[in-house]
Each structure stands twice: as C-alpha cells, then as structure tokens.
Motif scaffolding. Structure first.
Motif, PDB file in Angstrom:
ATOM      1  N   HIS A  90       0.862  -1.187   0.000  1.00  0.00           N
ATOM      2  CA  HIS A  90       0.000   0.000   0.000  1.00  0.00           C
ATOM      3  C   HIS A  90       0.893   1.230   0.000  1.00  0.00           C
ATOM      4  O   HIS A  90       1.277   1.735   1.052  1.00  0.00           O
ATOM      5  N   HIS A 122       1.321   4.876  -2.538  1.00  0.00           N
ATOM      6  CA  HIS A 122       0.910   5.681  -3.698  1.00  0.00           C
ATOM      7  C   HIS A 122       2.147   6.369  -4.237  1.00  0.00           C
ATOM      8  O   HIS A 122       2.802   7.121  -3.510  1.00  0.00           O
ATOM      9  N   HIS A 150      -9.583   0.765  -1.021  1.00  0.00           N
ATOM     10  CA  HIS A 150      -9.465   1.538   0.223  1.00  0.00           C
ATOM     11  C   HIS A 150     -10.850   1.578   0.879  1.00  0.00           C
ATOM     12  O   HIS A 150     -11.813   2.062   0.264  1.00  0.00           O
ATOM     13  N   HIS A 161      -6.246  -0.159   4.363  1.00  0.00           N
ATOM     14  CA  HIS A 161      -6.603   0.401   5.682  1.00  0.00           C
ATOM     15  C   HIS A 161      -7.511  -0.583   6.437  1.00  0.00           C
ATOM     16  O   HIS A 161      -7.029  -1.472   7.094  1.00  0.00           O
ATOM     17  N   ASP A 163       1.900   4.018   2.730  1.00  0.00           N
ATOM     18  CA  ASP A 163       0.828   4.839   2.167  1.00  0.00           C
ATOM     19  C   ASP A 163       1.379   5.991   1.318  1.00  0.00           C
ATOM     20  O   ASP A 163       1.456   5.869   0.102  1.00  0.00           O
TER      21      ASP A 163
HETATM   22 ZN    ZN Z   1      -3.767   4.786   0.536  1.00  0.00          ZN
END
Ligand code: ZN
Length: 332
Positions: free
Chosen positions: A11, A13, A192, A216, A273
């Motif tokens: 996870h 980005h 998500h 998450h 993240d």
């Molecule tokens: Zn995320």
C-alpha cells in the motif's frame, strides 16, 4: 542491531513518494510554479487535519509531474528508498486519472512508471508491480472510461486496480461496473475502505467489488461480525500506522487499533501509504511499532510474513521471499 526484515509493501501511492526536494527539482525542470517557496516552504504545509486536507497538498504538488522522465525519476527514487527499507516486493498505486486531467498523455505515465519498475528489478533487486488506482471522487463514469483505455493500450503494464482518494460520500457500491471490468480482465482488486469511511464500506468492497485486499480497514474494528468474517476469510488488511496518525485518522500511535487487530488474529500488513508526506517509509513504520508500541520481533516477523502471503506473487517467488524472511528472522 540485526538486519532489516525482508518485507512486501502493498500500500504505497507513487505520487505520495514525491519528496519535497524532488518536487522543487521537477518544478524547476518543467517551469511549474509551486504554492510555496522551496523545500522548507513545502514542508511547512504538511500539517493535515483529515484525509481531504492531505489530498489538497498532494494534488497541488503533483502538478510538477509532466513527462515520462518525471514519472521514471519519481518511481526509481522510491524503489531505492524501498530497498533501503528492506522491501523485497512493492505493489505501487498510481493515480492515472489525476495525471490525465492535467493533460499528461497516458503513454508518458505508463512508459515512465514501467521503465522504472523494470530498472528497479534489474538494478536494485526489488520486485515491483503497478496497480491503477481509481480516484473515487471523480466518479464511476470517468473511471470506467479510463480503465477501458488503459486495458486497451497498456494491459501488460499493470497487474490490478485500487480505489482511493476521498472516501466519505464515495462508497464502493458506485464502482461495481469498474470492478466487474477489472475482474473480467483477470486484474487483481484492492479497495481503500474503513480509513475514514464506516465498516459498511468494507462489506461493500468485499461483497460488491470482490476486493482481494482491503486497504486500511481499521474502522472494521467497530463491527465485531465484520471482524469475525475478515478473520475467517483471512482477508489481508494493508494498514498504514504512521499515515493514520499524521492525517489525524487516529489521535496517536498509542491509540492505533493495530495491536487489537493482531489480537483478533486479522491478517495485518504494515505499509507506508504516502511516505514523503506522513513521516516515514516501510521500515520507519515497523520501527515505530517496535519502539512506541513494544511489538516484539516474532510479531513483526509475522506481519512481514503476512505481507508476502498477501502479495500478488507467483508461488515460487513468494516461497523464495518467505525463506529469506525465515533465515533473516533466525539471524536477527
Ligand atoms: Zn492509501
């Protein structure tokens, strides 16, 4: 000190790995005016009150990404830091729609990302793959159109899709058709859910979108029946502790539900993240769990083993990484 635990990062980005130094460098290279002066000016804006205030800063900085080379430099830079954090496998989200909306050609995005993934594997030994991340607040129609075009022109360059950005008011149920298209193409599917949104969004992701992982998922802990289901079905949850604290999703690391999730025998993984914005990369998250929550080496090794189990890997590569982890854990 023992060596770093080998781990998968599931996870992350890629736009959230843009360090302020690179934002400034790319702004200069592309003649883009930034909303703040220099590295310190940018960093001063990194105070977030919830997901939306973070997304506003993220999107403003993203404006510096214009060319194939920008996407390449950003991605290879991330893969270097990932390697230095013990990451052996990275599954990387990218916000294709956001770049198209700024007028960047689709080919520039894919060419830059894919070249970095290939070089990262060859030069750094990090296995990496791309997940096209749907920007949920742009609505299902655009998502469907962009996904179809990406499949037509670049199908071999991404292994799956995700669904991110502003969660509240944009429930998974809106994206059934998008996920049906992805499933028909054999694309892997993550969603998500349960970051700011309610446990019901997690159920929708599983029941309506066929999510194979929940990104998450921390608010699932409010719903005991859902917790029982996630445990029984061994649904991987890609938890991002430092991100949750920095964005104000949880008040502090000490109040984070992760220890309770582990006690509930959920399949927890730990991830960064948007590491350039939230105070750390993969190993920084593991270290914080050890130093601030007192997680022991066995628990941290279990989390790392979960990350390889939850990765979209072929069986041989998965077995190789798990073996590396066992050897490392024995030495550590
Ligand atoms: Zn995320």
């Amino acid at each position: 000190m023992g060596r770093l635990l080998p781990k998968a990062e599931l996870h992350v980005h890629i736009e959230g790995t843009l360090e302020p130094e690179l934002v400034v460098g790319l702004a200069r290279r592309n003649g883009v005016t930034l909303p703040a002066d220099g590295v310190d000016g940018l960093r001063a804006r990194y105070r977030f009150e919830g997901l939306q205030s973070f997304l506003d800063v993220l999107n403003a900085n993203m404006a510096v990404l214009r060319t194939e080379r920008d996407f390449y430099d950003m991605t290879l830079g991330y893969l270097r830091r990932a390697r230095d954090n013990g990451v052996r496998r990275a599954e990387i989200f990218f916000d294709l729609q956001a770049h198209l909306a700024r007028g960047v050609p689709m080919d520039a995005v894919f060419d830059g990302l894919a070249a970095a993934v290939a070089d990262g594997e060859r030069e750094l030994g990090v296995s990496a793959a791309l997940l096209l991340c749907i920007v949920r607040d742009r609505g299902p129609e655009e998502a469907e159109r962009v996904l179809r075009e990406a499949i037509r022109r670049h199908r071999d360059r991404f292994i799956g899709i995700g669904l991110a950005s502003a969660e509240l008011g944009h429930p998974p149920s809106l994206f059934r058709e998008v996920y049906a298209i992805a499933a028909a193409e054999g694309l892997r599917r993550t969603v998500h859910a349960g970051e700011e949104g309610p446990p019901g969004y997690v159920r929708e992701a599983l029941d309506l979108l066929g999510a194979e992982r929940i990104d998450h998922g921390i608010r699932a802990m409010e719903d005991p029946d859902l917790v029982a289901r996630l445990r029984a079905e061994r649904v991987p949850l890609t938890v991002c502790p430092l991100s949750n604290v920095r964005l104000g999703i949880v008040p502090s690391l000490r109040e984070h539900p992760l220890p309770a999730m582990l006690r509930a025998n959920l399949m927890v993984t730990v991830n960064s993240d948007n590491p350039a914005y939230v105070g750390g990369y993969a190993e920084d998250n593991y270290r914080a769990l050890r130093d601030e929550l007192g997680l022991d080496p066995t628990t941290l090794a279990t989390i790392a083993a979960n990350s390889f189990d939850a990765a979209f890997l072929d069986p041989e590569t998965r077995a190789r990484f798990q073996a590396e982890l066992r050897t490392g854990a024995a030495n550590g």
